[in-house]
Write a protein that holds these residues in place. Structure first.
Motif, PDB file in Angstrom:
ATOM      1  N   ALA A 115       0.821  -1.203   0.000  1.00  7.08           N
ATOM      2  CA  ALA A 115       0.000   0.000   0.000  1.00  7.08           C
ATOM      3  C   ALA A 115       0.860   1.260   0.000  1.00  7.08           C
ATOM      4  O   ALA A 115       0.521   2.262  -0.652  1.00  7.08           O
ATOM      5  N   THR A 116       1.983   1.223   0.715  1.00  6.32           N
ATOM      6  CA  THR A 116       2.898   2.366   0.727  1.00  6.32           C
ATOM      7  C   THR A 116       3.491   2.599  -0.656  1.00  6.32           C
ATOM      8  O   THR A 116       3.531   3.733  -1.156  1.00  6.32           O
ATOM      9  N   ASP A 117       3.934   1.526  -1.289  1.00 10.90           N
ATOM     10  CA  ASP A 117       4.487   1.666  -2.639  1.00 10.90           C
ATOM     11  C   ASP A 117       3.445   2.213  -3.609  1.00 10.90           C
ATOM     12  O   ASP A 117       3.755   3.043  -4.477  1.00 10.90           O
ATOM     13  N   VAL A 118       2.202   1.765  -3.470  1.00 11.50           N
ATOM     14  CA  VAL A 118       1.132   2.285  -4.330  1.00 11.50           C
ATOM     15  C   VAL A 118       0.908   3.774  -4.067  1.00 11.50           C
ATOM     16  O   VAL A 118       0.752   4.566  -5.006  1.00 11.50           O
ATOM     17  N   GLY A 119       0.905   4.170  -2.794  1.00  8.97           N
ATOM     18  CA  GLY A 119       0.702   5.581  -2.468  1.00  8.97           C
ATOM     19  C   GLY A 119       1.780   6.468  -3.067  1.00  8.97           C
ATOM     20  O   GLY A 119       1.493   7.539  -3.614  1.00  8.97           O
ATOM     21  N   ILE A 120       3.031   6.020  -2.969  1.00 13.04           N
ATOM     22  CA  ILE A 120       4.133   6.783  -3.554  1.00 13.04           C
ATOM     23  C   ILE A 120       3.960   6.865  -5.069  1.00 13.04           C
ATOM     24  O   ILE A 120       4.131   7.934  -5.675  1.00 13.04           O
ATOM     25  N   ALA A 121       3.608   5.740  -5.681  1.00  7.60           N
ATOM     26  CA  ALA A 121       3.451   5.699  -7.140  1.00  7.60           C
ATOM     27  C   ALA A 121       2.314   6.605  -7.599  1.00  7.60           C
ATOM     28  O   ALA A 121       2.453   7.353  -8.575  1.00  7.60           O
ATOM     29  N   LEU A 122       1.186   6.550  -6.908  1.00 11.20           N
ATOM     30  CA  LEU A 122       0.042   7.365  -7.304  1.00 11.20           C
ATOM     31  C   LEU A 122       0.353   8.851  -7.149  1.00 11.20           C
ATOM     32  O   LEU A 122       0.047   9.658  -8.037  1.00 11.20           O
ATOM     33  N   GLY A 123       0.965   9.242  -6.031  1.00 10.05           N
ATOM     34  CA  GLY A 123       1.327  10.638  -5.837  1.00 10.05           C
ATOM     35  C   GLY A 123       2.292  11.129  -6.902  1.00 10.05           C
ATOM     36  O   GLY A 123       2.186  12.267  -7.377  1.00 10.05           O
ATOM     37  N   THR A 124       3.225  10.260  -7.278  1.00  5.48           N
ATOM     38  CA  THR A 124       4.172  10.614  -8.333  1.00  5.48           C
ATOM     39  C   THR A 124       3.448  10.828  -9.654  1.00  5.48           C
ATOM     40  O   THR A 124       3.720  11.781 -10.395  1.00  5.48           O
ATOM     41  N   ALA A 125       2.491   9.954  -9.963  1.00  9.72           N
ATOM     42  CA  ALA A 125       1.732  10.075 -11.206  1.00  9.72           C
ATOM     43  C   ALA A 125       0.907  11.358 -11.235  1.00  9.72           C
ATOM     44  O   ALA A 125       0.773  12.001 -12.284  1.00  9.72           O
ATOM     45  N   VAL A 126       0.359  11.741 -10.099  1.00 10.19           N
ATOM     46  CA  VAL A 126      -0.420  12.984 -10.020  1.00 10.19           C
ATOM     47  C   VAL A 126       0.461  14.185 -10.354  1.00 10.19           C
ATOM     48  O   VAL A 126       0.114  15.031 -11.184  1.00 10.19           O
ATOM     49  N   THR A 127       1.625  14.259  -9.704  1.00 11.38           N
ATOM     50  CA  THR A 127       2.518  15.396  -9.943  1.00 11.38           C
ATOM     51  C   THR A 127       3.012  15.421 -11.385  1.00 11.38           C
ATOM     52  O   THR A 127       3.058  16.486 -12.021  1.00 11.38           O
ATOM     53  N   ALA A 128       3.388  14.265 -11.908  1.00 10.05           N
ATOM     54  CA  ALA A 128       3.860  14.194 -13.295  1.00 10.05           C
ATOM     55  C   ALA A 128       2.759  14.623 -14.263  1.00 10.05           C
ATOM     56  O   ALA A 128       3.008  15.372 -15.216  1.00 10.05           O
ATOM     57  N   SER A 129       1.526  14.165 -14.017  1.00  9.50           N
ATOM     58  CA  SER A 129       0.399  14.540 -14.883  1.00  9.50           C
ATOM     59  C   SER A 129       0.159  16.042 -14.850  1.00  9.50           C
ATOM     60  O   SER A 129      -0.033  16.692 -15.887  1.00  9.50           O
TER      61      SER A 129
END
Length: 246
Positions: free
Chosen positions: A110-124
């Motif tokens: 879940a932590t890895d997913v949270g980091i990944a999702l937040g990264t995708a938001v900023t990149a988008s």
């Protein structure tokens, strides 16, 4: 203030999108940013299912609780905690695979997913795209698992709509910093900060809705956690051979 900070501080959730596709090169850069993000032991315990097919988006929108923006967004990314590759690695190396009995597995994934999702938001958002995170992907987990053909040890945790914003929803006020950041030890006397935030939050709702909505942050959160929101989580964990209590 640099451009990255400016972009991150201007974050908002977009639930309305133009009828315009997301450029494939931009999407590729977003995925590359996600892959560059940190993960526990470099295990890279995340997989992303990129859904663009209208029929599948429509079905996932229904499974997420009839959230139309899942269907309307040009791209819907489903972020999964993923230990299937770790399972294959254990098979290749001839070692035991013990994650099913280790509850920390869920925290790691879940932590890895949270980091990944937040990264995708900023990149988008760096491309001027709008996003909204979708926790409703867990509303009907077993059906989502079947629709996405997920193998054992993989579980959908969150979705992300990505598209060109059709309107600006405005910034939503956040909790005051003193309710979130603590020096040295957790400061438990948070009631004054929450009461002040309730006043700000109520004013935001009333202004945003032109008086048709009202309420406080504590009312909303307390109501949410007064019951079990999603059913079938334990059964889905068991099906995917992940840690569960039953």
């Amino acid at each position: 203030m640099n451009e990255v900070i400016r972009t991150m501080q201007a974050h908002r959730s977009y639930r309305s999108y133009l009828d315009k596709q997301v450029d494939e090169s931009q999407l590729e850069h977003i995925i590359q940013c996600v892959q560059a993000a940190p993960s526990w032991i470099n295990g890279q315990q995340v997989s992303i299912i990129a859904v663009k097919e209208p029929e599948r988006k429509q079905k996932l929108a229904m499974l997420c609780g009839n959230q139309k923006y899942v269907e309307e967004a040009p791209v819907f990314l489903v972020f999964c905690l993923d230990f299937y590759r770790a399972y294959l690695a254990s098979q290749m190396e001839g070692t035991p695979f013990e994650i099913s009995n280790n509850i920390d597995t869920l925290l790691v994934g879940a932590t890895d997913v949270g980091i990944a999702l937040g990264t995708a938001v900023t990149a988008s958002e760096s491309f001027g795209l709008g996003t909204v995170a979708i926790g409703g992907i867990r509303r009907n987990l077993e059906e989502v698992i079947e629709e996405l053909n997920l193998p054992p040890y993989v579980l959908p945790v969150a979705g992300l709509c990505i598209g060109h914003p059709a309107e600006d929803p405005g910034l939503k006020p956040r909790l005051p910093e003193e309710a979130v950041v603590h020096e040295e030890q957790y400061q438990q006397d948070l009631l004054p900060a929450l009461e002040n935030y309730n006043t700000t939050y109520r004013a935001y709702l009333e202004e945003r809705s032109k008086g048709s909505r009202s309420g406080t942050w504590t009312e909303a959160v307390a109501n949410f956690y007064s019951k079990q929101y999603y059913q079938g989580i334990e059964e889905a964990l068991k099906k995917q051979q992940l840690p569960h209590s039953k």
